[in-house]
Design a protein around this motif. Structure first.
Motif, short mmCIF file in Angstrom:
data_model
loop_
_atom_site.label_atom_id
_atom_site.label_comp_id
_atom_site.label_asym_id
_atom_site.label_seq_id
_atom_site.Cartn_x
_atom_site.Cartn_y
_atom_site.Cartn_z
N ASN A 1 -21.54 3.55 -43.65
CA ASN A 1 -22.77 2.93 -44.12
C ASN A 1 -23.90 3.82 -43.87
OD1 ASN A 1 -24.76 1.56 -44.83
ND2 ASN A 1 -24.96 -0.14 -42.88
N LYS A 2 -24.38 4.33 -45.00
CA LYS A 2 -25.55 5.25 -44.91
C LYS A 2 -26.81 4.57 -45.27
CE LYS A 2 -23.16 9.57 -45.39
NZ LYS A 2 -23.00 11.22 -46.22
N CYS A 3 -26.82 3.26 -45.81
CA CYS A 3 -27.93 2.55 -45.88
C CYS A 3 -28.97 2.15 -44.55
CB CYS A 3 -27.61 1.07 -46.42
SG CYS A 3 -26.52 1.07 -47.83
N SER A 4 -30.06 2.17 -45.21
CA SER A 4 -31.13 1.75 -43.79
C SER A 4 -30.91 0.37 -43.30
CB SER A 4 -32.61 2.00 -44.23
OG SER A 4 -32.65 1.00 -45.30
N SER B 1 -26.15 0.01 -39.92
CA SER B 1 -26.61 1.30 -40.44
C SER B 1 -26.14 2.39 -39.71
CB SER B 1 -28.19 1.17 -40.61
OG SER B 1 -28.73 2.35 -41.20
N THR C 1 -24.95 -8.03 -48.93
CA THR C 1 -26.35 -7.64 -48.33
C THR C 1 -27.00 -8.97 -47.92
OG1 THR C 1 -27.40 -7.68 -50.29
CG2 THR C 1 -26.40 -5.72 -49.59
N LEU D 1 -25.80 -2.43 -54.58
CA LEU D 1 -26.29 -1.54 -53.95
C LEU D 1 -25.44 -0.25 -54.25
CD1 LEU D 1 -24.70 -1.64 -50.26
CD2 LEU D 1 -23.34 -2.43 -52.31
N PRO D 2 -26.08 0.91 -53.98
CA PRO D 2 -25.43 2.29 -54.39
C PRO D 2 -24.11 2.45 -53.39
CG PRO D 2 -27.44 2.66 -53.89
CD PRO D 2 -27.17 1.41 -53.29
N PRO E 1 -24.87 6.60 -57.09
CA PRO E 1 -25.90 6.80 -55.84
C PRO E 1 -27.29 6.23 -56.34
CG PRO E 1 -25.76 8.68 -57.41
CD PRO E 1 -24.74 7.93 -57.85
N ASP F 1 -30.17 3.47 -56.98
CA ASP F 1 -30.49 2.28 -56.66
C ASP F 1 -30.90 1.53 -58.14
OD1 ASP F 1 -31.71 -0.27 -55.96
OD2 ASP F 1 -33.43 0.70 -54.90
N PHE G 1 -21.59 3.33 -48.47
CA PHE G 1 -22.56 2.65 -48.89
C PHE G 1 -23.93 3.46 -48.92
CE2 PHE G 1 -19.20 -0.02 -46.96
CZ PHE G 1 -18.78 -0.58 -48.34
N CYS G 2 -24.49 3.37 -50.07
CA CYS G 2 -25.77 4.37 -50.13
C CYS G 2 -25.59 5.76 -49.89
CB CYS G 2 -26.92 3.83 -49.29
SG CYS G 2 -27.24 1.96 -49.22
#
Length: 241
Positions: free
Chosen positions: A28-31, A56, A76, A133-134, A152, A154, A239-240
């Motif tokens: 998970n690279k999402c914020s 995250s 999400t 999400l990406p 990648p 958004d 993710f992201c």
């Protein structure tokens, strides 16, 4: 002395004992926190994890048997504030573990077919059910082309108004595909549009295609969106990315 059962497992593992397939690592690279879901196709036994929380910056993994076919996604905006587990996007039945339920569109999907005995795997990122999400899927090891498939961008940021899915505050949390938004055969590749010749790109699928050319933008977007790898690679889903 090795008993007969163990010996048979070692010699005929892929036939008798459910051979190991691949390790699927989720990053998970999402914020923000996401809640991945997994679904095994054809009503076969589900994986050991069918839904879980992934904060995250965190990583986790699950093993598959071989052969195996199914899909992965991320929910999400999940919470239990209403007294039950619910998510803003890609819900799978108001439960943390999806337990054989798929994602409610719109949802970005990673689709994977793992062949037995080091055969040809197929994998892709799909926006056919829209995007929330990406996301990317990348083989680790293996032989052949073995390129990552990634979306990648958004897609929520510039989503056409008629495709937008908003939460209670008016924030766009997902971008529907035209099929999900309008449920018409020309967008869903059904009925008289159920062949590649009849079901062609539309202004809506082009929105997804232009921003994520490696991902499926509509049902027959095979040429640029299906990826392959041989010799039993593992896979990383980000993710992201």
């Amino acid at each position: 002395m090795m008993n007969t059962r163990v010996a048979l497992c070692l010699i005929f593992a892929s036939f008798l004992c459910g051979a190991y397939g691949a390790k699927i690592t989720f990053v998970n690279k999402c914020s923000y926190t996401v809640w991945p879901g997994t679904l095994t196709s054809a009503q076969k036994p589900q994986l050991s994890k069918t839904g879980f929380e992934l904060p995250s910056g965190q990583t986790t993994s699950v093993d598959t048997p071989t052969p195996w076919e199914g899909r992965f996604w991320a929910r999400t905006g999940c919470s239990t504030s209403s007294g039950k587990f619910t998510c803003a996007t890609a819900n799978c039945g108001d439960q943390l573990e999806c337990n054989g339920a798929g994602a409610v569109p719109p949802a970005t999907l990673a689709e994977l077919h793992i062949e037995a005995n080091g055969g040809q795997d197929f994998y892709d990122i799909s926006n056919v059910d829209g995007s929330n999400l990406p996301m990317s899927i990348a083989p680790e090891g293996g032989s052949g082309d073995c390129k990552p498939s990634s979306c990648p961008a958004d897609l929520n940021a510039e989503c056409p108004a008629e495709l937008q899915m908003k939460d209670g505050s008016g924030k766009v949390v997902a971008c529907k595909s035209a099929c999900v938004a309008f449920n018409e055969p020309k967008y869903c590749c059904t009925g008289e549009f159920s062949t590649p010749e009849k079901c062609t790109p539309t202004q809506y699928s082009e929105y997804f295609e232009q921003r994520c050319p490696q991902a499926y933008s509509y049902a027959y977007d095979d040429k640029s969106s299906t990826f392959t790898c041989f010799q039993g690679p593992n896979y990383t889903i980000t993710f992201c990315p």
